[in-house]
Scaffold this active site. Structure first.
Site, PDB file in Angstrom:
ATOM      1  N   ASP A 276      47.307  28.912  42.818  1.00 13.18           N
ATOM      2  CA  ASP A 276      46.624  30.004  42.115  1.00 13.18           C
ATOM      3  C   ASP A 276      47.554  30.759  41.167  1.00 13.18           C
ATOM      4  O   ASP A 276      47.655  31.987  41.229  1.00 13.18           O
ATOM      5  CB  ASP A 276      46.025  30.994  43.133  1.00 13.18           C
ATOM      6  CG  ASP A 276      45.175  30.314  44.179  1.00 13.18           C
ATOM      7  OD1 ASP A 276      44.487  29.335  43.828  1.00 13.18           O
ATOM      8  OD2 ASP A 276      45.181  30.753  45.342  1.00 13.18           O
TER       9      ASP A 276
ATOM     10  N   GLU B 199      34.789  30.097  40.972  1.00 14.51           N
ATOM     11  CA  GLU B 199      35.792  31.068  41.421  1.00 14.51           C
ATOM     12  C   GLU B 199      36.922  31.168  40.409  1.00 14.51           C
ATOM     13  O   GLU B 199      36.921  30.521  39.356  1.00 14.51           O
ATOM     14  CB  GLU B 199      36.353  30.645  42.786  1.00 14.51           C
ATOM     15  CG  GLU B 199      36.982  29.258  42.787  1.00 14.51           C
ATOM     16  CD  GLU B 199      37.293  28.721  44.177  1.00 14.51           C
ATOM     17  OE1 GLU B 199      36.807  29.315  45.163  1.00 14.51           O
ATOM     18  OE2 GLU B 199      38.004  27.711  44.261  1.00 14.51           O
TER      19      GLU B 199
END
Length: 518
Positions: free
Chosen positions: A16, A182
């Site tokens: 991420d 997301e």
């Protein structure tokens, strides 16, 4: 000038990624889940050589991880710089709280001082993003919008000081139809707003998609042929898989780049397994009119910049390998991790020596055992720890070197005093509900070195002194994401002590290891 480089640019569990540039320096944050300190932070001036900085969240007032289950804790993090301040925003899934932590440079800009308090934002979701415009602050996030697991990218305007929601939430997009939309990030270019997201779940269907709008609040749309923007979901032959969760940014010359996560699965027999977790990738970006083009459209290990000379001109230093050496002469390097909290006085440093004192908490407990680890950074790697055998002591407990991927999947080699003299060497392993605690050998004197030799298929654990060596192997798949059916974390390997044991380390080396062909 560097004409090519290798992905990943951050190796081991660095998922991420989010990058912001301040003048000529880049700052990257990554998710850390249940590991401590929370929110990995690094800086670079050339995008290839990254210096690990102290983690952002080191206090429960910033992020309380003490009750985090495996694969919970710090989810996706975003970093931005606004009016002289850094802002990181993330969700601690253990608390299900989304919050912002503000940071400022110290006097010489060598460090960032982070606030000990956080600003909470009451949104029902994860993966938050920050966007500033015209003195206002907006948060985009993955919103849970019903009880059936439906997700959408939503947006709110907030008061940056208090976190109070001023407008919204409003749905910006449901994505292109892939599961688990997301990881949103918004940017503005040529008076258009671009929303880049991840879809398809964090496994083999992972992909990066993009949408644009004339207005910040939407509607956000794409065009035929644009999405998926970047993925290897249908390229099983590519060494990099699970491509997703991207952030776009510029270098000082105005060139665009994309950072994202991916995995390097190892093929073992007929299975593909991932021990090293999700890592950070980097690709050059050019804009073909309205939409960005990411490299040559394929997420590859080798990135050839022959067609990207302006990008190549910004890469001036050779890319390092994943080797790491720590002899504790200058304190503890910033790569080390613990579980859920600091170890306090049970971890001490003095005169080039690390001392780890045992605790009653075990690896199988949802607490903070006496464990201090490093990310496994390569499929084939050697980790060695040299010990002060004279001052290490299992006492009524035991110490050793272990690999952890979650609370009930771990393995290690442990040293325990034998009542009849000498020391037992124990294979300590748990795979789901199966626990192994077997004495596999004996040492007359305490070990001077512990090591883990990782290959694609197995791990070899060894304890050795000047005269004797005891070792055993475990199958790597038992310490892989495939064994867990989850893809958040990778293998973390390091020292572990139980009860009143203490172990003293004088040198740690992690380096890539190339097997010798027979």
């Amino acid at each position: 000038m560097i004409t090519q480089y290798q992905n990943p640019i951050r190796r081991g569990m660095y998922p991420d990624p989010s990058i912001v540039r301040v003048d000529d320096t880049y700052y990257m944050v990554n998710s850390t889940f249940e590991y401590y300190p929370g929110i990995a932070l690094a800086k670079s001036q050339d995008l290839l050589n990254w210096d690990q900085m102290p983690g952002v969240a080191k206090l429960p007032s910033q992020a309380d991880l003490r009750t985090s289950k495996s694969n919970e804790g710090i989810f996706a993090v975003c970093i931005r710089y606004h009016k002289g301040s850094f802002y990181v925003i993330t969700t601690n899934f253990a608390e299900f709280k989304t919050f912002i932590i503000e940071g400022h440079f110290n006097d010489d800009h060598s460090a960032i001082i982070w606030s000990e308090r956080r600003v909470e934002v009451d949104v029902p979701g994860i993966d938050p993003d920050l966007y500033f415009e015209d003195g206002r602050t907006y948060v985009q996030f993955t919103g849970y919008i019903d009880d059936h697991g439906t997700k959408a990218i939503r947006q709110v305007e907030i008061d940056l000081t208090t976190g109070k929601i001023l407008d919204g939430p409003k749905i910006l997009t449901y994505g292109t139809g892939g599961r688990d939309v997301e990881g949103p990030h918004i940017l503005k270019k040529d008076d258009k707003y671009y929303l880049i997201v991840a879809e398809g779940g964090t496994g083999q269907g992972h992909m990066i998609t993009i949408f644009k709008s004339d207005q910040l609040w939407g509607p956000y749309t794409d065009e035929p042929g644009v999405n998926p923007l970047f993925t290897n979901r249908d390229r099983a032959e590519e060494p990099l898989q699970n491509i997703g969760h991207a952030d776009l940014f510029t270098d000082p010359q105005g060139n665009w780049w994309l950072t994202c996560l991916g995995t390097r699965p190892a093929t073992v027999d007929f299975s593909q397994i991932t021990n090293i977790g999700r890592e950070t990738l980097l690709y050059p970006v050019v804009w073909n009119g309205t939409w960005p083009r990411i490299y040559n459209g394929v997420p590859t290990v080798n990135v050839d910049l022959a067609d990207f000379p302006k990008h190549a001109a910004t890469l001036t230093n050779a890319q390092p390998d994943s080797s790491l050496t720590d002899d504790f002469r200058f304190g503890l390097c910033n790569e080390w991790l613990t579980l859920r909290d600091t170890l306090g006085q049970d971890l001490t440093l003095q005169a080039g020596q690390l001392t780890l004192h045992g605790r009653n908490q075990r690896l199988s407990d949802l607490g903070t055992p006496a464990f201090l680890g490093l990310r496994q950074a390569e499929q084939e790697e050697l980790l060695t720890i040299d010990l002060n055998a004279k001052e290490s002591q299992p006492a009524h407990g035991r110490y050793g070197l272990v690999t952890v991927i979650n609370v009930d999947h771990f393995a290690g080699i442990m040293i325990q005093a034998n009542p009849g003299g000498g020391y037992n060497v124990i294979r300590y392993q748990q795979v789901a509900d199966v626990v192994v605690n077997d004495v596999i050998g004996h040492l007359d004197a305490q070990p001077t070195r512990l090591s883990i030799q990782s290959t694609k298929a197995q791990k070899l654990y060894t304890a050795a002194n000047d005269e004797q060596t005891v070792s055993f192997t475990v199958a790597a798949i038992n310490l892989s994401n495939e064994a867990l059916a989850a893809l958040n974390t990778g293998d973390i390997q390091g020292l572990y002590a139980e009860k009143d044991a203490q172990v003293k380390a004088v040198k740690v080396i992690r380096k890539p290891w190339v097997p010798t062909e027979k």
